[in-house]
Write a protein that holds these residues in place. Structure first.
Motif, mmCIF file in Angstrom:
data_model
loop_
_atom_site.group_PDB
_atom_site.id
_atom_site.type_symbol
_atom_site.label_atom_id
_atom_site.label_comp_id
_atom_site.label_asym_id
_atom_site.label_seq_id
_atom_site.Cartn_x
_atom_site.Cartn_y
_atom_site.Cartn_z
ATOM 1 N N ILE A 80 91.667 69.908 36.860
ATOM 2 C CA ILE A 80 92.585 68.975 37.537
ATOM 3 C C ILE A 80 92.763 69.374 38.998
ATOM 4 C CG2 ILE A 80 94.995 68.228 37.650
ATOM 5 C CD1 ILE A 80 95.003 68.389 34.549
ATOM 6 N N GLU A 81 92.973 70.679 39.249
ATOM 7 C CA GLU A 81 93.137 71.148 40.625
ATOM 8 C C GLU A 81 91.869 70.901 41.443
ATOM 9 O OE1 GLU A 81 94.258 75.197 40.184
ATOM 10 O OE2 GLU A 81 96.328 74.741 39.586
ATOM 11 N N SER A 82 90.710 71.100 40.820
ATOM 12 C CA SER A 82 89.446 70.863 41.512
ATOM 13 C C SER A 82 89.292 69.391 41.881
ATOM 14 C CB SER A 82 88.285 71.310 40.627
ATOM 15 O OG SER A 82 87.049 70.984 41.210
ATOM 16 N N ILE A 83 89.657 68.495 40.945
ATOM 17 C CA ILE A 83 89.552 67.051 41.215
ATOM 18 C C ILE A 83 90.514 66.641 42.331
ATOM 19 C CG2 ILE A 83 90.005 64.775 40.219
ATOM 20 C CD1 ILE A 83 88.963 65.894 37.553
ATOM 21 N N GLU A 84 91.743 67.169 42.285
ATOM 22 C CA GLU A 84 92.720 66.831 43.327
ATOM 23 C C GLU A 84 92.251 67.308 44.694
ATOM 24 O OE1 GLU A 84 96.254 68.655 41.917
ATOM 25 O OE2 GLU A 84 96.851 66.952 40.649
ATOM 26 N N SER A 85 91.704 68.522 44.747
ATOM 27 C CA SER A 85 91.208 69.049 46.019
ATOM 28 C C SER A 85 90.022 68.234 46.519
ATOM 29 C CB SER A 85 90.804 70.518 45.837
ATOM 30 O OG SER A 85 90.206 71.030 47.009
ATOM 31 N N PHE A 86 89.119 67.877 45.590
ATOM 32 C CA PHE A 86 87.944 67.089 45.962
ATOM 33 C C PHE A 86 88.355 65.715 46.485
ATOM 34 C CE2 PHE A 86 84.419 64.213 44.795
ATOM 35 C CZ PHE A 86 83.391 64.815 45.501
ATOM 36 N N SER A 140 78.700 61.361 45.893
ATOM 37 C CA SER A 140 78.156 60.956 44.597
ATOM 38 C C SER A 140 77.421 62.109 43.927
ATOM 39 C CB SER A 140 77.216 59.757 44.783
ATOM 40 O OG SER A 140 76.596 59.408 43.573
ATOM 41 N N ASP A 141 76.607 62.828 44.704
ATOM 42 C CA ASP A 141 75.867 63.970 44.146
ATOM 43 C C ASP A 141 76.815 65.039 43.621
ATOM 44 O OD1 ASP A 141 73.490 62.767 44.750
ATOM 45 O OD2 ASP A 141 73.156 63.891 46.602
ATOM 46 N N ALA A 142 77.839 65.355 44.410
ATOM 47 C CA ALA A 142 78.766 66.420 44.018
ATOM 48 C C ALA A 142 79.597 66.028 42.808
ATOM 49 C CB ALA A 142 79.682 66.762 45.191
ATOM 50 N N SER A 143 80.013 64.767 42.726
ATOM 51 C CA SER A 143 80.885 64.339 41.627
ATOM 52 C C SER A 143 80.125 64.248 40.307
ATOM 53 C CB SER A 143 81.529 62.993 41.961
ATOM 54 O OG SER A 143 80.538 61.995 42.132
ATOM 55 N N GLY A 196 77.875 67.798 55.316
ATOM 56 C CA GLY A 196 77.426 67.557 53.959
ATOM 57 C C GLY A 196 77.926 68.581 52.966
ATOM 58 N N VAL A 197 77.285 68.571 51.808
ATOM 59 C CA VAL A 197 77.767 69.414 50.707
ATOM 60 C C VAL A 197 76.658 70.302 50.149
ATOM 61 C CG1 VAL A 197 79.536 67.758 50.050
ATOM 62 C CG2 VAL A 197 77.282 67.610 48.998
ATOM 63 N N ALA A 198 75.587 70.515 50.914
ATOM 64 C CA ALA A 198 74.410 71.193 50.367
ATOM 65 C C ALA A 198 74.731 72.573 49.819
ATOM 66 C CB ALA A 198 73.317 71.291 51.440
ATOM 67 N N LEU A 199 75.422 73.404 50.609
ATOM 68 C CA LEU A 199 75.708 74.768 50.149
ATOM 69 C C LEU A 199 76.790 74.785 49.072
ATOM 70 C CD1 LEU A 199 75.481 76.914 53.411
ATOM 71 C CD2 LEU A 199 73.759 76.509 51.663
ATOM 72 N N ALA A 200 77.712 73.835 49.125
ATOM 73 C CA ALA A 200 78.712 73.743 48.054
ATOM 74 C C ALA A 200 78.033 73.420 46.729
ATOM 75 C CB ALA A 200 79.755 72.675 48.404
#
Length: 261
Positions: free
Chosen positions: A56-62, A115-118, A249-253
């Motif tokens: 839940i915390e991860s979704i809220e932060s995202f 979209s890729d990260a989610s 972007g989000v490549a390293l994440a």
């Protein structure tokens, strides 16, 4: 009643509080000292609840990060569109159109990255692990990466395979070949962003160290100060040429999320 019914009632009541509570974490009773089914049940419920809270915390932060990242190009885009009818000459209109096109491309890239990260967590959970030949996988990735010329940089990409120990027959791991390939591809492209325009070199090294396999992706760019090592793995963060952080972007994440999984 005191050894079975009461603990079960307390666990059920705590589960109900978790379901209804939205503002704070609820603590699940801990019966782990009991070496029986009640103890195992309390441990499982506690672990499950902690995992749910973390998700839940991860979704809220995202969601907060996504909102912030989309707002910046949208604000710039709205300003350029509102100013365009007021432009008095072709040069002004061209500059505004360049801003609009840049912001549209940025929005498109952000939506793709989001979209890729989610999707990543769900896809990793569904995929079955299998034996992956890293030497074969990385060899193909390096060949494909050599065909790409990012920003007209003529970067040399080398693939080095260390000698195998006598008791090993190859560089095999259990995992997802597409996701492991995505890790190395993202690292190569990140390195390509920072190597010099001339004589840029990226080296991918495959090593066998006892029961483990190490993949090194190194480059001859300027490097990153240790101060920034934690920040580069945060979503939408990257280090630009002047050493300050900006949205990207989000490549390293994604790399970190795959390897953590």
């Amino acid at each position: 009643a005191s050894t079975i019914a009461n603990p079960l009632r307390r666990l059920a009541a705590a589960a109900d509080r978790v379901r209804h509570g939205v503002k704070k974490r609820e603590e699940i009773p801990d019966f782990s000292e009991r070496q029986d089914e009640i103890g195992h049940l309390s441990t499982s419920i506690r672990d499950m609840t902690n995992a749910l809270y973390a998700r839940i915390e991860s979704i809220e932060s995202f969601a907060a990060d996504v909102s912030h990242e989309l707002k910046n190009p949208l604000t710039s885009l709205r300003s350029a569109v509102e100013t365009l009818p007021l432009a008095k000459n072709d040069d002004s209109r061209k500059r505004l159109m360049d801003v609009i096109q840049h912001d549209v491309r940025r929005l498109d890239r952000l939506i793709t990255d989001i979209s890729d990260a989610s999707r990543l967590d769900a896809e990793l959970a569904r995929e079955d692990s299998e034996h992956v030949d890293l030497k074969f996988l990385l060899g193909n990735l390096v060949v494909a990466a050599r065909e790409v010329r990012r920003n007209k940089k003529d970067t040399r990409i080398e693939f080095v395979v260390d000698k195998l120990p006598n008791n090993r027959k190859g560089f095999f791991v259990v995992g997802h070949d597409l996701r492991l390939g995505q890790v190395v591809s993202n690292l190569i492209e990140n390195a390509r962003s920072f190597v010099p325009i001339e004589n840029g070199v990226i080296t991918v090294t495959l090593q066998h160290l006892g029961d483990r396999i190490r993949i090194l992706v190194e480059d001859n760019g300027p490097g990153i100060s240790k101060v920034y090592h934690d920040k580069i793995f945060q979503i939408f963060q990257t280090l630009n040429d002047n050493g300050s952080f900006e949205s990207s972007g989000v490549a390293l994440a994604i790399v970190k999320k795959i390897l953590d999984a």
